[in-house]
Design a protein around this motif. Structure first.
Motif, PDB file in Angstrom:
ATOM      1  N   THR A  27     -33.286 -42.099  -5.689  1.00  0.00           N
ATOM      2  CA  THR A  27     -34.585 -42.647  -5.305  1.00  0.00           C
ATOM      3  C   THR A  27     -34.655 -44.142  -5.572  1.00  0.00           C
ATOM      4  O   THR A  27     -35.132 -44.925  -4.740  1.00  0.00           O
ATOM      5  CB  THR A  27     -35.714 -41.934  -6.070  1.00  0.00           C
ATOM      6  N   LEU A  30     -32.600 -45.989  -3.033  1.00  0.00           N
ATOM      7  CA  LEU A  30     -33.246 -45.981  -1.719  1.00  0.00           C
ATOM      8  C   LEU A  30     -34.406 -46.977  -1.672  1.00  0.00           C
ATOM      9  O   LEU A  30     -34.543 -47.752  -0.728  1.00  0.00           O
ATOM     10  CB  LEU A  30     -33.745 -44.568  -1.405  1.00  0.00           C
ATOM     11  N   CYS A  31     -35.245 -46.956  -2.709  1.00  0.00           N
ATOM     12  CA  CYS A  31     -36.369 -47.898  -2.775  1.00  0.00           C
ATOM     13  C   CYS A  31     -35.865 -49.339  -2.793  1.00  0.00           C
ATOM     14  O   CYS A  31     -36.448 -50.221  -2.141  1.00  0.00           O
ATOM     15  CB  CYS A  31     -37.206 -47.640  -4.023  1.00  0.00           C
ATOM     16  N   VAL A  34     -34.539 -50.400   0.841  1.00  0.00           N
ATOM     17  CA  VAL A  34     -35.653 -50.684   1.746  1.00  0.00           C
ATOM     18  C   VAL A  34     -36.481 -51.854   1.209  1.00  0.00           C
ATOM     19  O   VAL A  34     -37.020 -52.659   1.975  1.00  0.00           O
ATOM     20  CB  VAL A  34     -36.530 -49.428   1.923  1.00  0.00           C
ATOM     21  N   ALA A 150     -32.811 -39.522   2.247  1.00  0.00           N
ATOM     22  CA  ALA A 150     -32.145 -40.757   1.837  1.00  0.00           C
ATOM     23  C   ALA A 150     -31.032 -41.105   2.820  1.00  0.00           C
ATOM     24  O   ALA A 150     -30.866 -42.276   3.205  1.00  0.00           O
ATOM     25  CB  ALA A 150     -31.583 -40.612   0.426  1.00  0.00           C
ATOM     26  N   VAL A 153     -32.664 -42.476   6.065  1.00  0.00           N
ATOM     27  CA  VAL A 153     -33.103 -43.876   5.959  1.00  0.00           C
ATOM     28  C   VAL A 153     -31.906 -44.808   5.927  1.00  0.00           C
ATOM     29  O   VAL A 153     -31.878 -45.844   6.613  1.00  0.00           O
ATOM     30  CB  VAL A 153     -33.977 -44.066   4.703  1.00  0.00           C
ATOM     31  N   LEU A 191     -39.672 -46.299   8.126  1.00  0.00           N
ATOM     32  CA  LEU A 191     -38.669 -46.159   7.061  1.00  0.00           C
ATOM     33  C   LEU A 191     -39.273 -46.439   5.695  1.00  0.00           C
ATOM     34  O   LEU A 191     -38.952 -45.761   4.707  1.00  0.00           O
ATOM     35  CB  LEU A 191     -37.495 -47.103   7.326  1.00  0.00           C
ATOM     36  N   ILE A 192     -40.148 -47.437   5.624  1.00  0.00           N
ATOM     37  CA  ILE A 192     -40.833 -47.721   4.357  1.00  0.00           C
ATOM     38  C   ILE A 192     -41.719 -46.544   3.967  1.00  0.00           C
ATOM     39  O   ILE A 192     -41.753 -46.124   2.806  1.00  0.00           O
ATOM     40  CB  ILE A 192     -41.658 -49.016   4.465  1.00  0.00           C
ATOM     41  N   THR A 195     -39.601 -43.657   2.699  1.00  0.00           N
ATOM     42  CA  THR A 195     -39.088 -43.975   1.357  1.00  0.00           C
ATOM     43  C   THR A 195     -40.156 -43.764   0.300  1.00  0.00           C
ATOM     44  O   THR A 195     -39.884 -43.207  -0.776  1.00  0.00           O
ATOM     45  CB  THR A 195     -38.600 -45.436   1.320  1.00  0.00           C
ATOM     46  N   VAL A 198     -40.655 -39.981  -0.216  1.00  0.00           N
ATOM     47  CA  VAL A 198     -39.479 -39.385  -0.855  1.00  0.00           C
ATOM     48  C   VAL A 198     -39.448 -39.714  -2.336  1.00  0.00           C
ATOM     49  O   VAL A 198     -39.057 -38.892  -3.175  1.00  0.00           O
ATOM     50  CB  VAL A 198     -38.195 -39.875  -0.152  1.00  0.00           C
ATOM     51  N   ALA A 199     -39.866 -40.936  -2.677  1.00  0.00           N
ATOM     52  CA  ALA A 199     -39.799 -41.393  -4.068  1.00  0.00           C
ATOM     53  C   ALA A 199     -41.029 -41.017  -4.881  1.00  0.00           C
ATOM     54  O   ALA A 199     -41.106 -41.336  -6.065  1.00  0.00           O
ATOM     55  CB  ALA A 199     -39.615 -42.909  -4.108  1.00  0.00           C
ATOM     56  N   LEU A 212     -40.204 -50.473  -5.200  1.00  0.00           N
ATOM     57  CA  LEU A 212     -39.913 -51.089  -3.917  1.00  0.00           C
ATOM     58  C   LEU A 212     -39.627 -52.582  -4.061  1.00  0.00           C
ATOM     59  O   LEU A 212     -38.778 -53.134  -3.371  1.00  0.00           O
ATOM     60  CB  LEU A 212     -41.092 -50.906  -2.951  1.00  0.00           C
TER      61      LEU A 212
END
Length: 282
Positions: A27, A30-31, A34, A150, A153, A191-192, A195, A198-199, A212
């Protein structure tokens, strides 16, 4: 050496800690990935507003789905995508500036979410993890879903890397090259949104914008090229996730907050060292 090894290995005897570490690292990475676009495009307020704007969806998911994680996720995802596209649509081709459109939807969605949540008598207990995260409550099905989204994205960022680069650094060039700028803008917003949802379980709504922005902002201070910034941002986020989770385990504090504070501490240290170095060279 033996004591240090024990400190590292002891938490891993628990399955929930192993799952939590995997979820936090994925996570966080991924954050951070993005988040490089969020920082470069000055969209921190957008990320914060979007994180809070999903509250109505989460509330509906809770009320209609009995509080199941699947229901919360899908309702939150749908709301996040609608909110992201709504903000983008309101701020284009009119008199409203983007921050004004964000403020209007942010306040309205937040208020609607509070109204819906307050209809549940047990909301104070049951929905606390939505605000502050519950990474240690991640299950195997949550990890599978996290991995799928993930990868989704990441694949889109790789596929549209050059296009996102152009619209982020030189929108005029994007128009000159006849790129579908509106489509690309909407894709980036989606996509943001994905994310953020997901997070959600890792750091919660209240702390989402930190993951982020903070690792990406730290990388921005240290890197000069976008690929290096992305790689460094992901590494810093993963490091913050591991250190924060271990701190949570041994100090008995909230895991999401510990992760965010670790990332914040790294940012402040880097910025302080840059200020000191700049003063010494002046």
């Amino acid at each position: 050496m033996g004591e240090a090894l024990r400190v590292l290995l002891d938490p891993l005897q628990y399955a929930f800690m192993v799952r939590g570490l995997i979820a936090a690292v994925v996570t966080g990475g991924l954050c951070a990935l993005v988040g490089t676009y969020v920082v470069l495009r000055g969209m921190a307020f957008f990320g914060d507003a979007l994180a809070h704007s999903i509250l109505p969806g989460l509330a509906l998911g809770y009320l209609l789905g009995g509080g199941s994680r699947d229901s919360l996720f899908w309702w939150g995802l749908g709301t996040a995508i609608l909110a992201a596209l709504g903000i983008g649509g309101l701020s284009r081709g009119g008199r409203l500036k983007e921050d004004t459109a964000i403020g209007v939807l942010f306040a309205g969605a937040m208020a609607l979410g509070v109204v819906l949540i307050s209809t549940s008598r047990s909301y104070a207990v049951d929905l606390t993890h939505l605000l502050f995260g519950d990474v240690l409550g991640v299950g195997e099905s949550d990890l599978i879903r996290l991995g799928i989204f993930a990868a989704f994205v990441f694949a889109f960022i790789v596929l549209f890397y050059k296009e996102f680069l152009v619209i982020s650094f030189d929108p005029i060039l994007a128009v000159t090259l006849r790129l579908p700028t509106r489509l690309l803008e909407n894709l980036l917003l989606i996509l943001i949104a994905v994310t953020i949802v997901v997070a959600l379980q890792t750091v919660g709504v209240a702390l989402m914008v930190a993951m982020l922005v903070t690792p990406a902002a730290t990388a921005y201070l240290l890197a000069r090229r976008l690929p290096a910034m992305m790689a460094l941002s992901v590494a810093l986020a993963a490091f913050s996730a591991v250190v924060g989770l271990y701190t949570s385990y041994y100090a008995g504090v909230a895991s999401g907050a510990a992760i965010v504070l670790t990332a914040t501490g790294i940012f402040l240290a880097v910025r302080f060292l840059q200020i000191v170095r700049g003063s010494s060279q002046a």
